[in-house]
Scaffold this active site. Sequence first.
Site, mmCIF file in Angstrom:
data_model
loop_
_atom_site.group_PDB
_atom_site.id
_atom_site.type_symbol
_atom_site.label_atom_id
_atom_site.label_comp_id
_atom_site.label_asym_id
_atom_site.label_seq_id
_atom_site.Cartn_x
_atom_site.Cartn_y
_atom_site.Cartn_z
ATOM 1 C CD GLU A 196 -2.750 -14.397 111.357
ATOM 2 O OE1 GLU A 196 -2.895 -14.991 110.400
ATOM 3 O OE2 GLU A 196 -2.869 -14.683 112.190
ATOM 4 C CD GLU A 317 -6.219 -14.659 115.112
ATOM 5 O OE1 GLU A 317 -5.892 -15.821 114.706
ATOM 6 O OE2 GLU A 317 -6.846 -14.042 114.316
HETATM 7 O O1 AHR Z 1 -7.812 -19.096 114.420
HETATM 8 C C1 AHR Z 1 -7.656 -19.434 113.129
HETATM 9 C C2 AHR Z 1 -6.901 -18.446 112.332
HETATM 10 O O2 AHR Z 1 -5.459 -18.418 112.490
HETATM 11 C C3 AHR Z 1 -7.527 -16.858 111.915
HETATM 12 O O3 AHR Z 1 -8.580 -16.924 110.997
HETATM 13 C C4 AHR Z 1 -6.095 -16.309 111.613
HETATM 14 O O4 AHR Z 1 -6.231 -14.828 112.015
HETATM 15 C C5 AHR Z 1 -4.953 -17.106 112.207
HETATM 16 O O5 AHR Z 1 -4.019 -17.378 111.384
#
Ligand code: AHR
Length: 512
Positions: A196, A317
């Site tokens: 990110e 994610e």
């Molecule tokens: O999963 C929680 C957070 O969500 C992670 O650390 C980040 O990459 C995303 O914003």
Amino acid sequence: MSFKKISLTLLAAGAAVVGSAADLKVSGGLHPSADAPVIAKEMYGQFTEHLGNCIYGGIWVGEDSKIPNTSGYRNDVIEAIRELKVPVMRWPGGCFADEYHWMDGIGPRSERPRMVNTNWGGTVEDNSFGTHEFLNLCELVGVEPYISGNVGSGSVEEIQKWIEYMTASDGPMALLRKKNGREKPWKVKYFGVGNETWGCGGNMTAEYYSDIYRRYQTYCKNYSGNTLYKIASGGNAADYHWTEVCMKNAASMMDGISFHYYYVDDWNDKGSATNFSDENYYMTMGHVYDINEAIKGHSAVMDKYDPKRRVGLMIDEWGTWWNVEPGTNPGHLFQQNTMRDALVAAVSLNIFHNHAARVKMANIAQFANVLQAMLLTKEGQMVKTPTFYVFKMYIPHMEARLVPLDIDCEVLEIHGRKAPLVSATASQKDGVTTVSLANISLDKAADIDLDLGGIAASKVKGEIISSKNIHDYNDFGLAEKVNIVPFNGAKIKNGKLSLKLPARSIVTLSLN
Ligand code: AHR
């Protein structure tokens, strides 16, 4: 999966969904094709971040713990990882990765420096779970490691040395590793160059990051026969501009680009994990179908620069993100997991399968005790969530060839979102066809007839996950309310598969 006919059920704002007694009528067909892509087993990957009790307490308790463990890893969790045949684990973050300095996590544990985990509740991290602990776990349970490198606050040198430390058989970093007790290098395939980077990983622009990516990846070397699969940090949700810039400037230097997607409508109040209205529920299910559009959007951009689909779209994610359970640390993101989460998981996986030609990995967030977890732990107790059971039930789809299908069913429209009430996927491996179907309706069973498209099967065996109430979840010390039970309600006749799928349920059928 395509939806041939769409009939809309309109839901007035605020209205409860009241179903008629009539069952849904669902029809469609399977279209087996030797050209269809294989579903990468890495689509069933897990995300393990230093966040709340994902690592500490959830996986790692240390050798001296009273909780039964093997070299510090919980025995019940080791068994669960094996039960799910987890293919890949992403570590150490997430946002944590961009503050993580790997050298703090090697050497004698008592001498490792401590740090503040600024992203996740300001908890003090003692670095007792570091590179050796993670890679040894992967080796123990047969999981492919996916390391997320620190680009936000780390140097190129730091990343280069980390890779050398993990994978080289000789040289200064290999000597350091040997001194710390590990003779042989580990095999590390997946390496993320930042996380990110548009946000917690450095607040960069796409243009700036694509240059940074080119520079950092130059020093992500292949040592001693290890070959890295380099993953660039992707844009936020449906940020196609980011994908465009990174693909244009760096596609030839990457193997994958990441994409994160959480089913959150309001970041200020994400809603309760267990206490939600029918309307909230259908809104979430509509949101799940939106990920299909985002994947299509990113894929279309990638197709321009990589028509042969060499570069993978890595959904590293994804999942539900609710308000934390009352009374728990707001920075630890601990949430319960109901039958709603199970249906979210099933519909998401069905969608990912359809994009198997481009989507090469997906890591649900997160494996234990955080967001849409497989497992919840409380000291020596462990609970398998409804989402765990979906992942278990879908194992036959891993590394199986996708069987494209079409399905004709009622589509619910809610506040501009569309949610087909039945979602399906099919795949073939070793002469067995596996069909999974999810009925997201809260009150209507579905009468389903699917043409098998010439698949010569005569026997069908099934399993089902369902619950009396969409709010049901599994809790510590109580009998499981949601798990997998046999399903005998499907039959094959004249080349057709038919079954009645109860409301709020997921079924997987094996045909041969
Ligand atoms: O999963 C929680 C957070 O969500 C992670 O650390 C980040 O990459 C995303 O914003």
